[in-house]
Structure formats: C-alpha cells, structure tokens
Design a protein around this motif. Structure first.
Motif, PDB file in Angstrom:
ATOM      1  N   ARG A   1     123.095 -10.316 -26.101  1.00 24.45           N
ATOM      2  CA  ARG A   1     122.527 -11.000 -27.657  1.00 24.45           C
ATOM      3  C   ARG A   1     123.803 -10.617 -28.784  1.00 24.45           C
ATOM      4  O   ARG A   1     123.778 -11.452 -29.782  1.00 24.45           O
TER       5      ARG A   1
ATOM      6  N   ASP B   1     114.290 -12.735 -36.606  1.00 23.43           N
ATOM      7  CA  ASP B   1     115.325 -11.510 -36.220  1.00 23.43           C
ATOM      8  C   ASP B   1     115.446 -12.000 -37.844  1.00 23.43           C
ATOM      9  O   ASP B   1     115.514 -10.696 -38.201  1.00 23.43           O
TER      10      ASP B   1
ATOM     11  N   GLN C   1     126.798 -10.650 -31.218  1.00 19.88           N
ATOM     12  CA  GLN C   1     127.520 -11.834 -32.288  1.00 19.88           C
ATOM     13  C   GLN C   1     128.463 -11.432 -33.008  1.00 19.88           C
ATOM     14  O   GLN C   1     129.027 -12.435 -33.091  1.00 19.88           O
TER      15      GLN C   1
ATOM     16  N   CYS D   1     118.573 -23.391 -38.144  1.00 20.53           N
ATOM     17  CA  CYS D   1     118.318 -22.706 -39.227  1.00 20.53           C
ATOM     18  C   CYS D   1     118.548 -22.970 -40.772  1.00 20.53           C
ATOM     19  O   CYS D   1     119.167 -24.384 -40.654  1.00 20.53           O
TER      20      CYS D   1
ATOM     21  N   TYR E   1     123.491  -9.901 -33.910  1.00 19.60           N
ATOM     22  CA  TYR E   1     123.054  -9.114 -33.736  1.00 19.60           C
ATOM     23  C   TYR E   1     124.749  -8.275 -33.030  1.00 19.60           C
ATOM     24  O   TYR E   1     125.523  -8.747 -32.437  1.00 19.60           O
TER      25      TYR E   1
ATOM     26  N   ARG F   1     111.026  -8.670 -30.875  1.00 18.45           N
ATOM     27  CA  ARG F   1     110.073  -9.351 -30.710  1.00 18.45           C
ATOM     28  C   ARG F   1     108.480  -8.891 -30.948  1.00 18.45           C
ATOM     29  O   ARG F   1     107.841  -8.880 -31.721  1.00 18.45           O
TER      30      ARG F   1
ATOM     31  N   ASP G   1     111.910 -24.213 -42.079  1.00 14.74           N
ATOM     32  CA  ASP G   1     112.576 -22.857 -41.589  1.00 14.74           C
ATOM     33  C   ASP G   1     112.152 -22.094 -42.736  1.00 14.74           C
ATOM     34  O   ASP G   1     112.319 -20.954 -43.215  1.00 14.74           O
TER      35      ASP G   1
ATOM     36  N   ASP H   1     114.549 -19.327 -31.315  1.00 19.84           N
ATOM     37  CA  ASP H   1     115.981 -18.776 -31.140  1.00 19.84           C
ATOM     38  C   ASP H   1     116.847 -20.412 -31.569  1.00 19.84           C
ATOM     39  O   ASP H   1     116.469 -21.017 -31.359  1.00 19.84           O
ATOM     40  N   SER H   2     117.619 -20.440 -32.403  1.00 19.67           N
ATOM     41  CA  SER H   2     118.218 -21.620 -33.094  1.00 19.67           C
ATOM     42  C   SER H   2     119.145 -22.127 -31.791  1.00 19.67           C
ATOM     43  O   SER H   2     119.846 -20.639 -31.137  1.00 19.67           O
ATOM     44  N   GLN H   3     119.310 -23.374 -30.944  1.00 20.44           N
ATOM     45  CA  GLN H   3     120.534 -23.456 -29.952  1.00 20.44           C
ATOM     46  C   GLN H   3     121.049 -24.118 -30.276  1.00 20.44           C
ATOM     47  O   GLN H   3     122.458 -23.991 -29.610  1.00 20.44           O
TER      48      GLN H   3
ATOM     49  N   LYS I   1     116.909  -8.166 -27.876  1.00 22.57           N
ATOM     50  CA  LYS I   1     116.019  -8.552 -28.716  1.00 22.57           C
ATOM     51  C   LYS I   1     114.079  -8.625 -27.910  1.00 22.57           C
ATOM     52  O   LYS I   1     113.471  -8.966 -29.061  1.00 22.57           O
TER      53      LYS I   1
ATOM     54  N   GLY J   1     114.082 -17.510 -39.086  1.00 19.95           N
ATOM     55  CA  GLY J   1     114.181 -17.377 -37.913  1.00 19.95           C
ATOM     56  C   GLY J   1     113.811 -16.056 -37.740  1.00 19.95           C
ATOM     57  O   GLY J   1     112.962 -14.654 -38.777  1.00 19.95           O
TER      58      GLY J   1
END
Length: 404
Positions: free
Chosen positions: A181, A47, A183, A82, A161, A211, A87, A226-228, A207, A45
């Motif tokens: 963001r 990040d 986590q 991910c 994050y 980017r 990936d 992003d992963s959802q 974020k 990803g």
C-alpha cells in the motif's frame, strides 16, 4: 461538538487520546488532543474517512475538508475515483456519522490549470505524466495547507499510506509499513515545510486493519472500492482527454524501427509509452530472430514512435529536474550520494548514485545496472532504506550511446 457515535469501550485507540509519558499527544504536540485542531483531507474514500474517525475518537478537534476538483454534475454517481460528486456525498455522510464539521471547497479552476493542463501538455511532449503527484504538489499540499492554517489547525492529516518520523534534522518521510500500500513514490514532492505540518495516521497500518476500523466505526464507505484510475479520465482513455483539452493537437506519424525502417503508422504518440509491447499497431511484426518489439523512444518533434528489441530499452543514466531533496544539506553530495531509486511506481527499487547537476534543481542518476522502461515524465524517487530522500521528474535517460 459532541459526537452522536458511541464508540465501543474496547477501542484500539483507547489510551492514545491522552498526552503520553513524553508529554506529547499522538500527533506530536504538547497539549491535550481536545486542544489540538486538525484538518483532515476527506476524499470520500475509506482511508481518509478512517483517518478522520480515528482522530475524532482520540478526542482531537477535527475539521473535515473535501476538495471539489472537477465538474460536480459530470461526476455524480462515478465510482472508483476521488473528489467526485458521489465521493463528496460520502465524505459528508462520514462527517455526520462521526460528528465533525465538514466543508467542500471548489478548486476546479486551480485543478484544471495546475493538473489537467499539465497532464495534456506532458503527453503531447512524448512524456508519461503522473497527475496525482502534481495534484498533491500544486493543490492538496499547497492550497489546502494554507486553508488548514486559516482555520487555526495545527496539522493537516491525510489517509496516505506513508510514515512521518522525527530524525536528527526534523521530520522525515518514510515508506509505509505495508509495502503493498506504500504511497511514498507519489509524495516525493512534499517539502520540509509541508512535512512539518502533515500527519499520516495510517502509515503504520495494513489495509485490512483500516477496513476493520471502518466497519467498527459504522462508516458507509467501509466496503467502498479503492480509487483505480485518474479521477478526470472517466473512460480510461487518456487520448480522449488530451483531445478534449487540446483539440487538433494529436497528429499521426510513422512507427520506426531503431535501425531506421518504417514499420507502420500511428494515430498519435499519446497512445504509446516507453516500454510498451502490446498494441503497437505494426501487424504483429517481430524483430530479428522473432523477438518482440517494444517502444524505446517517442519523438514528438517528428511525430515518430521508435520501436526496437528489449535490449534497446536499457538505460544507465537518468536526468532529473525539479528535484525536491529531503536529505541532509539540501542537495546530494558533490561526490555522489548512494541511494535506491524507483523509476516507476510499480517497479522495485534499483541501486544508484545521485550527483548534483549544473542546472539548478536538477540531478543526474547513475544506475548500478541498466534499467528498462525508463520514461520521461515519470518520477525518479530516491530512498535510503525506508526513508525518502526526495525525487524529481525524469527528463531524459541514456544508455551511453543514445538518449530517450
């Protein structure tokens, strides 16, 4: 290894590469970045890719590692997840772009046993699990740390994050600068020993900044979504995954009102979670006064889904097990430690007091005000301001009269 990428002279990271006035480099070591090996967990990803690129630009000896967590062939082409086939390919492209070695490790068996099996069994117990926490706890921050040490690394960096800060008693875990963001809820199980070795370069960024860095570095993942969803639930249907992992274990049962009335039938408690209001399967039936009904309790032993008014969801005491305590003393104070708790990742924190329980590794959380939708299997994470004091897994929640 020399990088084929020529970074712009106006780099935002320029000047951070050298050892600072404190005698420490940006990762906290008293040596030049070039003499500091750091492994970066690269999920493919944006990040984790930017994390690797930033550290490479600062001059660190960077090694990228990607974990293959489930069937590579089945995962190829998957988007928004991910550690899948696409990936892995993206992570390798990023590593080639920034000029670092990259390795893929097959952790399928460990992931299946430590995360997927636990996920299925948790749902069958009437819980609402968080497999991403288990993945960090049992795979990424355990086995991967060992691998990083075997490679001679002095730190493992990730794209999470969250912030790591030094306090009076050593490394501390703090919320990210960007609340949208942050986590930290998903990293409550990070131990003190792991925190000594981990680094989170993106914790002080937003974020859009990340980017923009991906664009500047020319990374192929700069615009990647992003992963959802949970990575091993490709259709978004948890029930399908549980049925596959535990065939024949999903059983139908009654939907029962808290007053004892049978209101309908269901095809398995795994289709429900505490606090759910829509899709109950009771034909639009309402409570007294026409108020909507909610799932207030799951009874796996009798295969029952219990529904009731929103007021029946209120919980004042929460029992928590497998507690990882990052505060001073190793456990909460005997007289109680004042904290703010998050009971779900998307809910705001609530004021509470944490008390040690008689069971080892357990605590009782007494909330200042009743909270709604407290679900066994979710995490209860303790904060003091921005600092994470720890957390554990919710086993039971009580309103003083009944338990959920």
């Amino acid at each position: 290894m020399d990088s084929p990428l020529k970074y712009p002279s106006n780099s935002a990271a320029a000047g951070r590469a050298a050892v600072g006035s404190s005698g420490l480099n940006s990762l906290g070591f008293a040596k030049a970045p070039a003499d500091t090996r750091v492994v970066v967990a690269m999920s493919g990803g944006v990040d984790s890719s930017v994390t690797a690129a930033l550290l490479r630009e600062e001059g660190y000896d960077v090694v990228g590692i990607t974990l293959q967590l489930y069937d590579h062939g089945m995962a190829v082409g998957r988007k928004g997840a991910c550690c899948a086939g696409q990936d892995i390919y993206d992570a390798r492209q990023v590593a080639d772009r920034i000029g670092i070695p990259h390795y893929v490790l097959d952790y399928e068996n460990r992931f299946s046993q430590s995360v997927m099996d636990d996920f299925a069994d948790s749902y069958l117990r009437g819980e609402t699990p968080i497999p991403c926490v288990r993945c960090n706890q049992r795979v990424k921050f355990r086995d991967l740390l060992d691998t990083a040490r075997d490679l001679g690394a002095e730190a493992l960096a990730t794209g999470h994050y969250v912030r790591r800060a030094m306090g009076a008693d050593g490394a501390e875990l703090h919320r990210a600068i960007d609340p949208a963001r942050d986590q930290s809820y998903f990293l409550f199980a990070t131990t003190r020993e792991q925190l000594d070795f981990l680094r989170f370069p993106l914790g002080g960024m937003h974020k859009p900044e990340v980017r923009a860095l991906a664009e500047r570095f020319g990374l192929v993942v700069a615009d990647k979504l992003d992963s959802q969803d949970i990575c091993f639930v490709p259709t978004g249907s948890y029930a399908e995954v549980v049925q596959k992992l535990r065939p024949g274990a999903i059983e139908p049962g009654d939907i029962v009102h808290v007053d004892g009335r049978v209101m309908g039938r269901h095809e398995g408690i795994i289709h429900y979670t505490i606090g759910q209001r829509k899709g109950l399967g009771i034909g639009g039936q309402k409570g007294d006064g026409g108020d909507p009904l909610y799932v207030v309790r799951l009874d796996p032993a009798r295969h029952r889904v219990v529904v009731g008014p929103r007021a029946a969801l209120g919980r004042e005491r929460v029992q928590v097990r497998e507690v990882n305590w990052l505060g001073a003393g190793g456990t909460p104070d005997a007289g109680g430690t004042r904290v703010q708790v998050k009971l779900r990742s998307a809910q705001p924190a609530a004021a509470a007091t944490v008390f040690p329980a008689t069971e080892a590794g357990a605590v009782e959380v007494v909330l200042d005000e009743p909270q709604f939708g407290v679900a066994p299997g979710q995490a209860c994470v303790f904060y003091q301001g921005d600092r994470v004091l720890g957390g554990g897994w919710i086993t039971r929640a009580e309103d003083g009269l009944a338990a959920a």
